[in-house]
Design a protein around this motif. Sequence first.
Motif, mmCIF file in Angstrom:
data_model
loop_
_atom_site.group_PDB
_atom_site.id
_atom_site.type_symbol
_atom_site.label_atom_id
_atom_site.label_comp_id
_atom_site.label_asym_id
_atom_site.label_seq_id
_atom_site.Cartn_x
_atom_site.Cartn_y
_atom_site.Cartn_z
ATOM 1 N N ALA A 195 -45.773 34.330 -3.704
ATOM 2 C CA ALA A 195 -45.024 34.138 -2.462
ATOM 3 C C ALA A 195 -43.705 33.427 -2.730
ATOM 4 C CB ALA A 195 -45.869 33.349 -1.476
ATOM 5 N N GLU A 196 -43.732 32.455 -3.657
ATOM 6 C CA GLU A 196 -42.501 31.725 -3.984
ATOM 7 C C GLU A 196 -41.478 32.637 -4.651
ATOM 8 O OE1 GLU A 196 -41.184 27.757 -6.546
ATOM 9 O OE2 GLU A 196 -43.300 28.208 -6.166
ATOM 10 N N ASP A 197 -41.981 33.612 -5.434
ATOM 11 C CA ASP A 197 -41.084 34.565 -6.084
ATOM 12 C C ASP A 197 -40.754 35.750 -5.178
ATOM 13 O OD1 ASP A 197 -41.188 32.954 -8.312
ATOM 14 O OD2 ASP A 197 -42.757 34.144 -9.310
ATOM 15 N N MET A 198 -41.179 35.664 -3.921
ATOM 16 C CA MET A 198 -40.922 36.707 -2.927
ATOM 17 C C MET A 198 -41.559 38.057 -3.298
ATOM 18 S SD MET A 198 -37.050 35.917 -1.529
ATOM 19 C CE MET A 198 -36.278 36.037 -3.141
ATOM 20 N N GLU A 199 -42.665 37.993 -4.068
ATOM 21 C CA GLU A 199 -43.463 39.190 -4.352
ATOM 22 C C GLU A 199 -44.570 39.266 -3.300
ATOM 23 O OE1 GLU A 199 -44.871 39.004 -8.340
ATOM 24 O OE2 GLU A 199 -42.864 38.916 -9.238
ATOM 25 N N TYR A 200 -44.152 39.630 -2.094
ATOM 26 C CA TYR A 200 -45.054 39.502 -0.953
ATOM 27 C C TYR A 200 -46.215 40.506 -1.005
ATOM 28 C CZ TYR A 200 -41.198 36.679 0.745
ATOM 29 O OH TYR A 200 -40.229 35.727 0.855
ATOM 30 N N GLU A 201 -45.990 41.671 -1.551
ATOM 31 C CA GLU A 201 -47.085 42.639 -1.648
ATOM 32 C C GLU A 201 -48.178 42.123 -2.589
ATOM 33 O OE1 GLU A 201 -45.702 46.462 -2.736
ATOM 34 O OE2 GLU A 201 -44.548 46.784 -0.886
#
Length: 710
Positions: free
Chosen positions: A222-228
């Motif tokens: 989530a912090e790396d914006m890898e939401y999937e």
Amino acid sequence: MADPSSYRPRPGEIPDSPGVYRFRDEHRRVIYVGKAKSLRQRLANYFQDLANLHPRTRTMVTTAASVEWTVVSTEVEALQLEYSWIKEYDPRFNVKYRDDKSYPYLAVTMNEEFPRVQVMRGQKKKGVRYFGPYGHAWAIRDTVDLLLRVFPVRTCSAGVFKNAARTGRPCLLGYIGKCSAPCVGRITPDDHWDLADEFCDFMAGRTGTYLRRLERQMAEAAEDMEYERAARLRDDIGALKKAMEKSAVVLADATDADLIAVAEDELEAAVQIFHVRGGRVRGQRGWVTDKVEEVTTGALVEHALQQLYGEESGDAVPKEVLVPALPDPVEPVQQWLTERRGSGVSLRIPQRGDKKALMETVQRNAQQALVLHKTKRASDLTTRSRALEEIAEALDLDSAPLRIECYDISHLQGDDVVASMVVFEDGLARKSEYRRFQIKGFEGQDDVRSMHEVITRRFRRYLAEKEKTGEWADGEGLTDGDRQADGADGVGGAGAADDAAALTDGPALKDDDGRPKRFAYPPQLVVVDGGQPQVAAAQRALDELGIDDIAVCGLAKRLEEVWLPREDDPVVLPRTSEGLYLLQRVRDEAHRFAITYQRAKRAKRFRSSPLDDVPGLGETRKQALIKHFGSVKKLRSATIDQICEVPGIGRKTAETVAVALARATPAAPAVNTATGEIMDEDDGAPETTADAPGEPVSAGTPDERRGQER
């Protein structure tokens, strides 16, 4: 009924030392095995006034005809020898916990290159990790279905795995992400093995570390914006927590224990076991037993421990076993458990805290199991006893026929003539003693001659074994070693054998070891499926052998009349008679067993392949062709060049095969080829033959075959 004083050992014969004793009946069958700290004191309890004995103990000592004993050095050795003999002889009067099923386990085959997760029952195998037992197989499948999302371990059978590897296409689970598809190389063998090892760690209770690691990975994604990826990890964590909720924590973490509770009355006892692993209840099971003599709760616990851990070793035996009462003495049992585990085992009664509260729950389950069992069985026990008494009265027998054997003849218009022998003891089927006969002396629809031959062969064997020859009496084609693979009732074994099997099957017969011998035990009553002619043939066979202490009767299908030898009129039992109902069940079981065997033989006879007509094509090359193409249908559509690719097949042979298959017309199957089921016209239940699943069993329509079958 024997008088115990007739075989009571003389004073001074019985040693005053630890040992194991065996009671045998008049046919040398072991009917009871026990152990004692002092053989002299223990055996003296059996040879007292019969009025002072427990009713079932009195039945045991009056059934027995001799007693013998074996001296051992310690009580632990006596415990081990008693367990071994009970497993070997299966004595009728011993405490036997009747388990209504083989409990399923969740098994991971870590001994394979690609470990597989599956449901397993029965004996445990080396190199396989087991979790359970579970009360129901569906509970395992629900748990596995939730965990496959996180641990996509292989679950398919060897056949499906090989087929996917051959075609290069994974199964449905591989497409939806619930299998890592090692069959097509999506994961290496080492990575798949590590995945299965993580699955085992999670099932063993080491869940906290794994969940924290997934939560940390979800936060990083989530912090790396890898939401999937974060959403997928979130769903994985939810699936794992849902699986964990199925087994709530009841004790402190890392607690491995089995809790055993006993509920009993004067005649029966129920045992319940809760398996706690990692502080969670991982499985539950229960048994019910008849109390043959006045046994204490501690003695019942000891028998339960023998049954529970007799075949187990290592971690399968927990560190702690909690019981309602301790065996007396407790030290030999505790030492035996320690030897089974390989390290210390605590056997104790819980006194306070969470373990005592959980033991009370197990005790309530045992009480409910006993009440439910008595509700189901009370009328059944009474009914069986009344049925045997009614049969004895109707046939004018001296006593109730505790062992009944029934014979039936089956054929198809005079071909493939076979016979069956089924055994009922105490009104219940004893399927381990079922036998099958091949009638080879003649062919034709002569049930009378067939019945005479079968009875002669069966009791000729009995007389030979009675004389303690230790060998077979003749070389006739009795396939008594075979046990038919019977999908309807679970009679285990293989298919039909040749005549030689009757001479070579099984261990040598020994008179003094107590091992059950195939035809050593005579029935009190022989029942034949048929009327006056069949009964006369059976009685004539017994008369020719000089046997006059076995009663014979026949049950005719038309009016359900009971026929007796040398009687012009049948015995007509009331339609509501429990005795008639028992005879009908015995007769119907013999008919079912015979016709199932006859169909199996018929299926073999009609089974054929177009490759059988190819000249010069042996069995090895036929199997190579089928293995390479998968079926005759695919082989028929192959080109000559493709056939030549099979090892051992030259071009000339390939051309011969292609011509033969082109001339052959595919036969229309007489069964459901999608399921491989052959509908049993006898009882309407589907039966799949072990020899030729999905193959036609005979020519003609089902209605025509039904009219031809006997």
